[in-house]
Design an enzyme around this catalytic site. Structure first.
Site, PDB file in Angstrom:
ATOM      1  N   TYR A 106       0.819  -1.223   0.000  1.00  0.00           N
ATOM      2  CA  TYR A 106       0.000   0.000   0.000  1.00  0.00           C
ATOM      3  C   TYR A 106       0.853   1.273   0.000  1.00  0.00           C
ATOM      4  O   TYR A 106       0.485   2.276  -0.609  1.00  0.00           O
ATOM      5  CB  TYR A 106      -0.945   0.013   1.205  1.00  0.00           C
ATOM      6  CG  TYR A 106      -2.189  -0.808   0.974  1.00  0.00           C
ATOM      7  CD1 TYR A 106      -3.097  -0.474  -0.033  1.00  0.00           C
ATOM      8  CD2 TYR A 106      -2.454  -1.928   1.754  1.00  0.00           C
ATOM      9  CE1 TYR A 106      -4.233  -1.238  -0.256  1.00  0.00           C
ATOM     10  CE2 TYR A 106      -3.595  -2.692   1.534  1.00  0.00           C
ATOM     11  CZ  TYR A 106      -4.479  -2.343   0.536  1.00  0.00           C
ATOM     12  OH  TYR A 106      -5.606  -3.097   0.313  1.00  0.00           O
ATOM     13  N   GLU A 207       3.964 -31.536  11.418  1.00  0.00           N
ATOM     14  CA  GLU A 207       3.230 -30.819  10.365  1.00  0.00           C
ATOM     15  C   GLU A 207       1.896 -30.289  10.874  1.00  0.00           C
ATOM     16  O   GLU A 207       1.554 -29.113  10.639  1.00  0.00           O
ATOM     17  CB  GLU A 207       2.986 -31.754   9.178  1.00  0.00           C
ATOM     18  CG  GLU A 207       2.059 -31.162   8.109  1.00  0.00           C
ATOM     19  CD  GLU A 207       1.574 -32.193   7.100  1.00  0.00           C
ATOM     20  OE1 GLU A 207       0.638 -31.875   6.356  1.00  0.00           O
ATOM     21  OE2 GLU A 207       2.116 -33.320   7.065  1.00  0.00           O
ATOM     22  N   ASP A 259       2.238 -36.161   7.447  1.00  0.00           N
ATOM     23  CA  ASP A 259       1.362 -37.174   6.870  1.00  0.00           C
ATOM     24  C   ASP A 259       2.162 -38.046   5.900  1.00  0.00           C
ATOM     25  O   ASP A 259       3.176 -37.606   5.338  1.00  0.00           O
ATOM     26  CB  ASP A 259       0.208 -36.524   6.099  1.00  0.00           C
ATOM     27  CG  ASP A 259      -0.807 -35.855   7.001  1.00  0.00           C
ATOM     28  OD1 ASP A 259      -0.852 -36.186   8.195  1.00  0.00           O
ATOM     29  OD2 ASP A 259      -1.560 -34.994   6.504  1.00  0.00           O
TER      30      ASP A 259
END
Length: 387
Positions: A106, A207, A259
């Site tokens: 910005y 994780e 996983d």
């Protein structure tokens, strides 16, 4: 900002970054004073200029550079964007500010009124979307060898940590063993953290945030003298840098628990060797000594050298069928140079043959005590990890 509220380490980091920015960009003024075209030589942040250093086990940028000249019509806008962003960052540093990457977008976002030779006016935006200004920040990082964390640019906190450890952040000492059921959010500027004292033997990076919370509440880190960290999915830069410091400075072994799927494997590789898209960060953010603890495919199915942790009935209950996207991703990963070890090729082959994946939570479904006090410690003790 009051000197009482600003820590000494912040001041030193701020001065170092401001001085480096000034030294690099003042060369453009010197070029102009010498009647030379202002030009920047910036290392290319491209896949073609990304190499895997086998010896150091890191993804690194190669030696190719691009020339960004103010008088090159194809490069002039990006040249001006780079100088504009550098000036905004420099001003924030000398004015004791801590901008976010959204703030920087910005602060630099405005329109320039242009007039063509015929007198017609039109507008040109400095940048239209944040991904454009973010890319400019990355160029400044590789051009100056300063990471955005060095320039005190903030990002959303994502990673968390708990353990028997005291750190200094700003002017405060924080005891990471007294977080209750919560945890310490790893700050966006992890190099400004001082390690005061620590009583731990290894680091376990998880994780999944939910599994991290379960292990924390079960007292895993207390019983096994561990520093417990979660990346809450794909790791942010601050978490990766914090883990690297724990390994490099405190000599703590690092184990990664994800996983059992290609996404989890990639998270492990980002921690260990770095990110393909941000390879210029790897030398400071990656942890080449990190070990993949699991969940491995051999944990699920076993092989000739190992019994599985899951029974046949548990496999039927917990296994998730791999999607086409998972299989495609596994095939890609199989061809990455850093996954071409015997152990990893074996893991990936099992996945492609079984077309099955498993979440860490499945191990917790066997019982939290099984996950915390049998599965993880047994694998660490027996060195049952994938390299």
């Amino acid at each position: 900002m009051s000197s009482e509220l600003t820590s000494k380490v912040d001041k030193e980091a701020r001065k170092k970054a401001a001085d480096t920015l000034r030294q690099v960009f003042v060369k453009l003024i010197e070029q102009i004073n010498n009647s030379e075209p202002p030009t920047m030589e910036i290392p290319k942040r491209t896949l073609g200029n990304t190499i895997y250093d086998e010896k150091r086990k890191l993804l690194l940028l190669g030696e190719e550079k691009l020339k960004r000249s103010f008088f090159d019509l194809n490069e002039s806008k990006r040249f001006m964007q780079t100088v504009l962003m550098a000036s905004i960052i420099y001003d924030a540093l000398i004015n004791d500010e801590y901008p976010t990457i959204r703030d920087l977008y910005y602060r630099g976002k405005h329109s320039i009124i242009l007039k063509d030779p015929r007198g017609k006016t039109y507008e040109e935006n400095t940048w239209d979307e944040q991904k454009e200004s973010d890319s400019v920040i990355m160029d400044i990082e590789v051009f100056t060898s300063l990471l955005r964390e060095d320039m005190l640019i903030l990002s959303k906190e994502k990673g968390k940590v708990v353990g028997d450890m005291r750190i200094r952040s700003g002017n405060d000492i924080i005891d990471l063993s007294k977080m209750g059921h919560g945890a310490y959010s790893i700050e966006p500027t992890p190099d400004l953290i001082d390690f005061v004292d620590i009583n731990a033997e290894f680091v376990l990076v998880v994780e999944k945030d939910a599994v991290f919370q379960q292990l924390h509440r079960a007292g895993f880190w207390k019983q096994y003298k561990a520093i417990l960290v979660t990346s809450a999915g794909q790791p942010d830069r601050a978490t990766r840098r914090f883990v690297r410091r724990l390994n490099e400075e405190l000599k703590l072994p690092v184990y990664i628990l994800t996983d059992a799927d290609p996404y989890g494997w990639y998270i492990y590789s980002v921690f260990r060797i770095g990110s393909i898209s941000l390879s210029y960060e790897s030398e400071r953010l990656a942890t080449p000594n990190a070990k993949f603890l699991g969940v491995s495919m051999t944990d699920i199915f076993g092989d000739s050298n190992k019994k599985p942790y899951l029974s046949e009935q548990e496999r039927r209950n917990y296994i998730i069928k791999a999607k086409d996207a998972d299989i495609k991703r596994a095939t890609e990963i199989k061809n990455y140079q850093w996954f071409k070890t015997k152990a990893w090729q074996h893991e990936i082959e099992i996945f492609l043959n079984k077309k099955s994946k498993l979440e860490i939570e499945a191990m917790a479904s066997k019982g939290l005590k099984f996950l915390a006090f049998q599965y993880i410690p047994e694998k660490i003790k027996s060195k049952d990890y994938v390299e």
